[in-house]
Motif scaffolding. Structure first.
Motif, mmCIF file in Angstrom:
data_model
loop_
_atom_site.group_PDB
_atom_site.id
_atom_site.type_symbol
_atom_site.label_atom_id
_atom_site.label_comp_id
_atom_site.label_asym_id
_atom_site.label_seq_id
_atom_site.Cartn_x
_atom_site.Cartn_y
_atom_site.Cartn_z
ATOM 1 N N UNK A 18 0.787 -1.194 -0.103
ATOM 2 C CA UNK A 18 -0.033 -0.179 0.055
ATOM 3 C C UNK A 18 0.935 1.238 0.023
ATOM 4 N N UNK A 19 0.325 2.407 -0.556
ATOM 5 C CA UNK A 19 0.886 3.669 -0.611
ATOM 6 C C UNK A 19 0.365 4.468 0.565
ATOM 7 N N UNK A 20 -0.233 3.905 1.471
ATOM 8 C CA UNK A 20 -1.025 4.721 2.530
ATOM 9 C C UNK A 20 -0.459 4.169 3.710
ATOM 10 N N UNK A 21 0.030 5.230 4.528
ATOM 11 C CA UNK A 21 0.714 5.168 5.804
ATOM 12 C C UNK A 21 -0.155 5.891 6.946
ATOM 13 N N UNK A 22 0.017 5.301 8.186
ATOM 14 C CA UNK A 22 -0.706 5.931 9.312
ATOM 15 C C UNK A 22 0.302 6.381 10.139
ATOM 16 N N UNK A 23 -0.041 7.680 10.662
ATOM 17 C CA UNK A 23 0.402 8.369 11.755
ATOM 18 C C UNK A 23 -0.395 8.072 12.978
ATOM 19 N N UNK A 24 0.031 7.289 14.045
ATOM 20 C CA UNK A 24 -0.948 7.178 15.062
ATOM 21 C C UNK A 24 -0.467 7.832 16.291
ATOM 22 N N UNK A 25 -1.360 8.737 16.994
ATOM 23 C CA UNK A 25 -1.074 9.144 18.072
ATOM 24 C C UNK A 25 -1.104 8.268 19.150
ATOM 25 N N UNK A 26 0.080 8.167 19.999
ATOM 26 C CA UNK A 26 0.171 6.858 20.694
ATOM 27 C C UNK A 26 0.501 7.207 22.231
ATOM 28 N N UNK A 27 -0.240 7.959 22.925
ATOM 29 C CA UNK A 27 -0.183 8.204 24.118
ATOM 30 C C UNK A 27 -1.627 8.037 24.889
ATOM 31 N N UNK A 28 -2.051 6.528 24.990
ATOM 32 C CA UNK A 28 -3.538 6.699 25.326
ATOM 33 C C UNK A 28 -3.638 6.828 26.831
ATOM 34 N N UNK A 29 -2.369 6.583 27.502
ATOM 35 C CA UNK A 29 -2.703 6.770 28.973
ATOM 36 C C UNK A 29 -3.182 8.133 29.303
ATOM 37 N N UNK A 30 -2.713 9.123 28.556
ATOM 38 C CA UNK A 30 -3.129 10.673 28.660
ATOM 39 C C UNK A 30 -4.311 10.992 27.654
ATOM 40 N N UNK A 31 -4.800 10.003 27.260
ATOM 41 C CA UNK A 31 -5.747 10.474 26.121
ATOM 42 C C UNK A 31 -5.222 11.101 24.838
ATOM 43 N N UNK A 32 -3.797 10.720 24.476
ATOM 44 C CA UNK A 32 -3.107 11.357 23.309
ATOM 45 C C UNK A 32 -3.253 12.910 23.542
ATOM 46 N N UNK A 33 -2.900 13.409 24.807
ATOM 47 C CA UNK A 33 -2.865 14.746 25.091
ATOM 48 C C UNK A 33 -1.504 15.195 24.307
ATOM 49 N N UNK A 34 -1.357 16.340 23.978
ATOM 50 C CA UNK A 34 -0.218 16.750 22.894
ATOM 51 C C UNK A 34 0.695 17.220 23.936
ATOM 52 N N UNK A 35 1.705 16.435 23.993
ATOM 53 C CA UNK A 35 3.221 16.717 24.990
ATOM 54 C C UNK A 35 3.982 17.332 24.136
ATOM 55 N N UNK A 36 5.014 18.051 25.016
ATOM 56 C CA UNK A 36 6.086 18.676 24.326
ATOM 57 C C UNK A 36 6.780 17.763 23.202
ATOM 58 N N UNK A 37 6.907 16.488 23.435
ATOM 59 C CA UNK A 37 7.637 15.727 22.386
ATOM 60 C C UNK A 37 6.895 15.635 21.075
ATOM 61 N N UNK A 38 5.717 15.684 21.236
ATOM 62 C CA UNK A 38 4.391 15.792 20.029
ATOM 63 C C UNK A 38 5.167 16.917 19.098
#
Length: 279
Positions: A18-38
């Protein structure tokens, strides 16, 4: 940045062919809150896929029960605000804070700088900073039980990462004003009525299958036509009609000579699916 170095997200190819790629937000413990590393990793991931010839379309999704709970306020208060609050030089403090805000803005604007289309697939909650992220995406779809809120006003701040600039172009000025001033929660079906999302799926499984079908359909088209369409639409937001027409004329004068047009015409004539070269 290699794939194993990401802390806040992960990248997956839908399938080896496939030529389709996923970017998956992967901090489920914080409900994928946007951290500084994000804000470091997200633009790096987009840049990586933008320069990957095998990637034609990107799906942005999330692990866990919710898409994004907004900015990680704990990390924000511990890493950004103290250095400004404790500073004795208010001018330098303000300048550093402005620089931090601009850095976070750039992290989300990286979606628009990525040539490849980015489709947001939302399930569960999409709050505050999550709205900033999805309004920068090119397409948005969600599940029936998804919910949204432009929440910054309830935290005593003005949304500053793109929602107030992009949301009015998507749902209209009056709707954006009402959502931003009230901070109220609204459903996936209302998001569809407002135009924030283009499709609503019954379940997460339906969402995953449906967004993949959309992405694969786009990925099968001429990559030059796809990136050109995204670029022209984004550029035209800031131009008059005459300026936009001039811009697209200049764009097409450079790419219409490609083999994609010949292949598209040949495929139609021969009643077959076209086959385009990678970028």
């Amino acid at each position: 940045m290699s794939e194993g170095e990401y802390k806040s997200l992960k990248i997956e190819q839908v399938s080896p062919t496939s030529n389709v790629f996923n970017i998956i937000l992967n901090l489920p413990k914080t409900l994928n809150a946007l951290s500084p590393s994000f804000f470091h990793e997200f633009p790096a991931a987009l840049y990586s896929l933008d320069h990957n010839p095998s990637a034609a379309v990107i799906i942005l999704s999330a692990a866990g029960n919710h898409f994004c709970s907004g900015i990680d306020l704990h990390s924000l208060s511990n890493t950004i605000l103290p250095s400004h609050v404790n500073s004795t030089d208010r001018g330098r403090s303000a300048e550093r804070l402005r620089r931090e805000i601009k850095h976070m803005q750039d992290g989300i604007s990286a979606v628009e700088k990525c040539r490849k289309p980015v489709i947001a697939a939302v399930h569960g909650g999409c709050i505050g900073g999550g709205i900033d992220v999805i309004t920068a995406c090119d397409l948005r779809v969600c599940t029936k039980d998804a919910f949204f809120a432009v929440k910054e006003v309830d935290l005593g701040i003005t949304a500053d990462l793109g929602t107030l600039q992009r949301l009015p172009n998507i749902v209209g000025y009056a709707n954006a004003m009402e959502l931003a001033l009230t901070g109220r929660r609204f459903s996936g079906s209302e998001a569809k009525d407002l135009g924030l999302v283009s499709k609503v799926f019954d379940t997460k499984e339906d969402l995953d299958l449906g967004v993949r079908a959309i992405a694969e359909g786009i990925a099968a088209k001429s990559p030059l036509a796809v990136i050109g369409t995204k670029s022209i639409l984004l550029k035209s937001r800031d131009l008059t009609v005459d300026q936009g027409l001039d811009y697209v004329a200049t764009w097409n004068s450079g790419v219409l000579i490609s083999d994609d047009l010949k292949e598209a015409i040949s495929a139609q004539r021969e009643k077959r699916k076209p086959s385009f070269s990678k970028l």
